[in-house]
Every structure is written in structure tokens, then in C-alpha cells.
Design a protein around this motif. Sequence first.
Motif, PDB file in Angstrom:
ATOM      1  N   ASN A 104      -7.864   5.043  -2.111  1.00 29.41           N
ATOM      2  CA  ASN A 104      -7.973   3.893  -1.654  1.00 29.41           C
ATOM      3  C   ASN A 104      -9.475   3.737  -0.953  1.00 29.41           C
ATOM      4  OD1 ASN A 104      -8.352   4.866   1.259  1.00 29.41           O
ATOM      5  ND2 ASN A 104      -5.964   4.974   0.841  1.00 29.41           N
ATOM      6  N   GLU A 105      -9.839   2.548  -0.432  1.00 27.84           N
ATOM      7  CA  GLU A 105     -11.439   2.193   0.035  1.00 27.84           C
ATOM      8  C   GLU A 105     -11.764   3.196   0.987  1.00 27.84           C
ATOM      9  OE1 GLU A 105     -13.893   0.846  -1.401  1.00 27.84           O
ATOM     10  OE2 GLU A 105     -12.835  -0.534  -2.866  1.00 27.84           O
ATOM     11  N   SER A 129       0.895  -1.170   0.125  1.00 27.54           N
ATOM     12  CA  SER A 129       0.029  -0.023  -0.013  1.00 27.54           C
ATOM     13  C   SER A 129       0.938   1.290  -0.072  1.00 27.54           C
ATOM     14  CB  SER A 129      -0.802   0.041   1.408  1.00 27.54           C
ATOM     15  OG  SER A 129      -1.929  -1.112   1.168  1.00 27.54           O
ATOM     16  N   TYR A 130       1.971   1.152   0.751  1.00 24.94           N
ATOM     17  CA  TYR A 130       2.804   2.419   0.956  1.00 24.94           C
ATOM     18  C   TYR A 130       3.733   2.435  -0.383  1.00 24.94           C
ATOM     19  CZ  TYR A 130       6.417   5.447   2.537  1.00 24.94           C
ATOM     20  OH  TYR A 130       7.600   6.260   2.397  1.00 24.94           O
ATOM     21  N   ILE A 131       4.155   1.604  -0.882  1.00 24.62           N
ATOM     22  CA  ILE A 131       5.169   1.727  -1.902  1.00 24.62           C
ATOM     23  C   ILE A 131       4.419   1.809  -3.327  1.00 24.62           C
ATOM     24  CG2 ILE A 131       7.020   0.506  -3.313  1.00 24.62           C
ATOM     25  CD1 ILE A 131       7.870   1.658  -0.577  1.00 24.62           C
ATOM     26  N   LEU A 132       3.417   0.883  -3.510  1.00 18.36           N
ATOM     27  CA  LEU A 132       2.814   0.864  -4.739  1.00 18.36           C
ATOM     28  C   LEU A 132       1.220   1.494  -4.775  1.00 18.36           C
ATOM     29  CD1 LEU A 132       3.575  -2.815  -5.101  1.00 18.36           C
ATOM     30  CD2 LEU A 132       4.972  -0.954  -6.247  1.00 18.36           C
ATOM     31  N   GLY A 133       0.735   1.958  -3.645  1.00 12.65           N
ATOM     32  CA  GLY A 133      -0.590   2.435  -3.736  1.00 12.65           C
ATOM     33  C   GLY A 133      -1.481   1.438  -3.699  1.00 12.65           C
ATOM     34  N   ASP A 134      -2.743   2.050  -3.485  1.00 16.88           N
ATOM     35  CA  ASP A 134      -4.128   1.457  -3.693  1.00 16.88           C
ATOM     36  C   ASP A 134      -4.114   0.342  -2.725  1.00 16.88           C
ATOM     37  OD1 ASP A 134      -6.540   0.100  -4.447  1.00 16.88           O
ATOM     38  OD2 ASP A 134      -6.167  -0.023  -6.450  1.00 16.88           O
ATOM     39  N   GLY A 135      -4.647   0.534  -1.487  1.00 20.90           N
ATOM     40  CA  GLY A 135      -4.468  -0.397  -0.381  1.00 20.90           C
ATOM     41  C   GLY A 135      -5.245  -1.735  -0.451  1.00 20.90           C
ATOM     42  N   VAL A 136      -6.643  -1.385  -1.185  1.00 25.25           N
ATOM     43  CA  VAL A 136      -7.373  -2.707  -1.404  1.00 25.25           C
ATOM     44  C   VAL A 136      -6.714  -3.525  -2.377  1.00 25.25           C
ATOM     45  CG1 VAL A 136      -9.633  -3.414  -2.380  1.00 25.25           C
ATOM     46  CG2 VAL A 136      -9.523  -1.305  -0.583  1.00 25.25           C
ATOM     47  N   LYS A 137      -6.163  -3.188  -3.502  1.00 32.00           N
ATOM     48  CA  LYS A 137      -5.532  -3.922  -4.557  1.00 32.00           C
ATOM     49  C   LYS A 137      -4.386  -4.562  -3.814  1.00 32.00           C
ATOM     50  CE  LYS A 137      -3.040  -3.565  -8.809  1.00 32.00           C
ATOM     51  NZ  LYS A 137      -2.576  -2.542  -9.957  1.00 32.00           N
ATOM     52  N   ARG A 174     -21.124   1.579  -5.256  1.00 33.57           N
ATOM     53  CA  ARG A 174     -20.406   1.494  -6.536  1.00 33.57           C
ATOM     54  C   ARG A 174     -19.294   2.855  -6.296  1.00 33.57           C
ATOM     55  NH1 ARG A 174     -24.067   3.705 -10.940  1.00 33.57           N
ATOM     56  NH2 ARG A 174     -23.437   5.286  -9.731  1.00 33.57           N
ATOM     57  N   PRO A 175     -18.050   2.378  -6.003  1.00 31.97           N
ATOM     58  CA  PRO A 175     -17.115   3.116  -5.775  1.00 31.97           C
ATOM     59  C   PRO A 175     -16.166   3.169  -7.093  1.00 31.97           C
ATOM     60  CG  PRO A 175     -16.324   1.004  -4.926  1.00 31.97           C
ATOM     61  CD  PRO A 175     -17.935   0.954  -5.293  1.00 31.97           C
ATOM     62  N   ILE A 176     -16.737   4.076  -8.134  1.00 38.48           N
ATOM     63  CA  ILE A 176     -16.203   4.069  -9.373  1.00 38.48           C
ATOM     64  C   ILE A 176     -14.837   4.978  -9.380  1.00 38.48           C
ATOM     65  CG2 ILE A 176     -18.446   3.850 -10.432  1.00 38.48           C
ATOM     66  CD1 ILE A 176     -18.473   6.611 -10.906  1.00 38.48           C
ATOM     67  N   LEU A 177     -14.772   5.912  -8.174  1.00 34.76           N
ATOM     68  CA  LEU A 177     -13.727   6.928  -8.326  1.00 34.76           C
ATOM     69  C   LEU A 177     -12.036   6.187  -8.192  1.00 34.76           C
ATOM     70  CD1 LEU A 177     -14.280   9.894  -8.550  1.00 34.76           C
ATOM     71  CD2 LEU A 177     -14.009  10.237  -6.189  1.00 34.76           C
ATOM     72  N   ILE A 178     -12.294   5.178  -7.552  1.00 32.95           N
ATOM     73  CA  ILE A 178     -10.962   4.606  -7.104  1.00 32.95           C
ATOM     74  C   ILE A 178     -10.319   4.058  -8.341  1.00 32.95           C
ATOM     75  CG2 ILE A 178      -9.714   2.673  -6.038  1.00 32.95           C
ATOM     76  CD1 ILE A 178     -11.878   2.668  -3.843  1.00 32.95           C
ATOM     77  N   ASP A 179     -10.904   3.669  -9.447  1.00 31.43           N
ATOM     78  CA  ASP A 179     -10.549   3.062 -10.642  1.00 31.43           C
ATOM     79  C   ASP A 179     -10.357   4.274 -11.405  1.00 31.43           C
ATOM     80  OD1 ASP A 179      -9.990   0.978 -12.554  1.00 31.43           O
ATOM     81  OD2 ASP A 179     -11.747   1.731 -13.705  1.00 31.43           O
ATOM     82  N   GLN A 180     -11.255   5.288 -11.442  1.00 35.04           N
ATOM     83  CA  GLN A 180     -10.826   6.378 -12.167  1.00 35.04           C
ATOM     84  C   GLN A 180      -9.582   7.176 -11.791  1.00 35.04           C
ATOM     85  OE1 GLN A 180     -14.177   8.999 -11.864  1.00 35.04           O
ATOM     86  NE2 GLN A 180     -15.636   7.905 -12.953  1.00 35.04           N
ATOM     87  N   TYR A 181      -9.334   7.158 -10.365  1.00 35.20           N
ATOM     88  CA  TYR A 181      -8.079   7.983  -9.902  1.00 35.20           C
ATOM     89  C   TYR A 181      -6.652   7.164 -10.405  1.00 35.20           C
ATOM     90  CZ  TYR A 181      -5.099  10.198  -6.532  1.00 35.20           C
ATOM     91  OH  TYR A 181      -4.316  11.180  -6.030  1.00 35.20           O
TER      92      TYR A 181
END
Length: 517
Positions: free
Chosen positions: A377-378, A36-44, A503-510
Motif C-alpha cells: 500500500n502507499e 483494506s483488511y479483507i481485499l488488500g491495497d488500502g489506496v485502491k 512514481r510509486p511503481i512498486l505497488i502495482d508490481q506487487y
Amino acid sequence: MMTENGITKSNRIYWASGIVSICGIIFEVLFGALGSYILGDGVKQYTLTISLFLTGMGIGSFLSEKVMKKLIQAFIIIEFAVALIGGFSAFLLFGVTAYLGDGSDAIFLYTTILVIGTLTGLELPILIRKANEIGVQINKSTARVLFSDYAGGLIGGLLFIFLFRPQFGLVKSAFLVAIINLLVALWVLCMFRKEIRRLKTYASVGVIIFALLIGGVLFGEEMALSFEQKLYKDPIIYSEESKYQHIILTKEQGDLRLYLDGQLQFSSSDEHRYHETLVHIPMSLTDQRKNILVLGGGDGLVLRELEKYGEIEGITVVDLDPRVVKLAKENRLLRELNENAFENEKVKVLHEDAFDFMEKTESFYDVILVDLPDPNNESLNKLYTLEFYSLLRNHLEPGGMIMAQATSPVFARKVYWTIDRTFEETGLNTENVHLDIPSFGNWGFVLASRGPIDITDVDIDVETRYLSAELVPSLTKFGKDEDGTIENEDGEKVELKSNTLIRPILIDQYEKAWQHY
């Protein structure tokens, strides 16, 4: 029938399985935090970590079929490997990120997860076979070892959340957990010493690994900080791993910068542009300005601007991380920048989640300022949803104003206008504002109110370095490549939808918008 000695040894095997399970879970969640820290997007990253770790455990269980003899020796070798690889994992990841980058960090992390998962998958079948070899019935040995494993998993997760990460940080935690793995191996080695040939060789290797890990505990974090320094343009003057995030302060030739989980929060050379725009436009347009709410803003820079208004009776700051606020109160450079804003008796600071606060508060506010990190992130995404903005609306006084930072309409065009669309979906009227901030680029805000917004009514009657009443109307003008007319590849206009919890569409957009920046 088992002897008394056999019962003792089998019980110790269950203890060993529980302890290594605790270590395995801590390594798993530690890898998720590193990703999460190095690569971002904690959920992923947590999803990939869990998937790869479980896959590795499956591979390890399969490979364990090949280990039918010398079970204790095999277990000790596995624990030595877990201690070495797991212990140096965080330290080396920072080095790979600093010196190689370009995807090498992701490959290194995911490979490490798979390897540790495989070694963890090897542990339990070997311990089960050893317990059965001692004389415990196979169904009992399996059940007891698995019980120790699952119970240890819960303990490991809690230890990481409440002890290792907040107290020791990621690098030192990896070394400390590795030492526990190693000590289990040495304990088992001592317990079954009569069965092991070349006992001195195993013991010598264990001592060498122990010395390496102790060196890592003592010096690894300092060396990792030198690796991390290469990730930042300016020298790091402060680094801390809080319960919620990694906090970094850098300084070069008078330019002070704050980073949270690697994301720039401000540069002292131009932060006044951001904070004056966030604060003074809504403050000048509201009917009254007695009760103000700040969501985020733990650095105190929003407070500095708000304290220019003598008529304010109360300011509530809701910032999740108390360590950021503590830094802003105590660090000399930050205190000079925020002008000791937290010493104002009108300021009340609450350390809780902004969504939870808005759900339970019974207060109403004349101005609500949303100074939160981007929705990458979520947990942050929920603070950019229809549900959250509806809560803001429900606690806004008639004639009140909301001003929210909304990322860049240039670099993340669809994200910005989706945020605007989400505000509109609550029934609020919106106005769009953007400006150039050299350290960030072109940055956008969404101004929202129950009633119509006339931006020409702005009257800036406090001292500013950048903003003026004459300038404000120009900040509402957008070029063709940054306005709200979004088209698909065929040139057809795209109708933006609001961002919601379901429907958290913003995460993918970001993620798509910022992947090249």
C-alpha cells in the motif's frame, strides 16, 4: 412565520442531519478499512469506497424526488435500513469471506457501500423538505442542513480514527454506529409522533432492530472471530484491532504464527532462518557493531539475534504500532520465542513512522536492519523508495551495512529486483541474498553498503540454528527464473527503474505479482 414549536422542531432536524452525517462518514471510512483488511491495497479500497459511496449519494438524491409526502415516515424507514444493513455489514462480510470467498466478499462489500451511500443520499433532501415544510425558507433550510452534514463529516472521521476503530474494532463499531442511527430515527419518531399514523408499528420495528443490534454488540465480534478463524490454517489464540492494523496470533502443535492485516509475519517453526539471515550477514561484514538501528521488528525476534553480540552499545527499534511491541513483551509464547528481548537495557523503542524518524534523526548507525512489511500500500511503499533508501545511506557509518527484507524473488521477481535497483540508485553497492523459508517460500534480502561487499568475508561467530559462514555464498546464487534479467513478452530485456515517492511503481508490481498466490 414559524411558531416557537416550529423553530424547536427545525433545530432538531439540523441536529438529526448532523448526527446521521457523522454516522454516514464513519460507515464510509469503516468500509474502506474493511476493504483494506479483507481485499488488500488500502489506496485502491479507499478510492473505490469513496467513489461508490458518493455515487450512491447521487443516486439517493435523485430518488429523493419521488419522496414528497410522509417525509418523517420516509426518514425513519431509511434510518431503520441504514441501521440494519450498516450494523451487520462488517459481521456479514467476515462470514461471506470465510464461507464463499472467490470474489464474493468484494461484491458484497461494494454492494453494501453503494446501498448505504444511496440511503445516505436520501436523508438530506428529505430533511431539507421537512424543514421547509415547517416554515424555514428553502435557502436557509438547505444551507443549515448542509452545514450540519459537512460539520458532522469531520467529527465522524475523527471519531473513527481515535475512538471507534482502536477501542471497539470494526465489527463492534458497525453495530454501535448503527445504534446511533436507530436512536436518531426513534428520536425523530417521538418528536413528530402526532403526524405519524401506525406509530406503534414503527416503534415496535425500532425496538426489534435495537434488540438485534444490541445482540450484535454483545456477541457479533465473537461470532465474527469464528468466521475469521476459517481464514487461518491454525486456531486463533489472540486477536486485536490496534490503531494501525489487525493483529492475529495463531498456534497449532507448537507452531506460533503472527499475522498483521492478514499477512503472515513469521512462523515459529522456521523464523530462525529469516532472522538469522537478516541479522548475522550484515553484522559479520561491518567494521564495527556498536550502534544498531532496527526498522520494524516489533515482535522482538531481530532483537533476540542481535543480543548475541556483547559489543553492541545501543539498539534503537522504530516500530509504528505500540500494540505489537506490547504483545511481544507480555504474551508468554512470544516472550519465550524472543527470549524476553525487550528487557535488555540497551534497547530503546520508538513508536513512530520509520520515514519520519529517518528524516529527523541525527544519529549514525553501524548496521541498519529493515524488517518492514511488504510494500502493498502507499504508506508502506514510501519505505521502499529512493528517498527512503537515501535517508538510510545518509545515516550509515562508513563501513556500515544495511540489510533489508525485499519480498520473494520467485513470486514477485520484478518487485525484488526493483528494490535492488532502488538501493543502487542511491549510490550504494548491493549484494543479493535469498533462501527457502517453508512458511514463506523463497525469500529475498538486499544487502547494501557504501563500499564494496565481499560476501566471502562472512564469519558467523555466534550460535545459530541455520546459518553458517560456508552456506552464505550459496545464498547469493539465483536461478534463471529468479535472477535480475527481466524480459518482456517478446523476450526483450526490461530495464528496471527505481521506485520513488512521485512514481510509486512498486505497488502495482506487487499487486500483480501476488494476485495468484
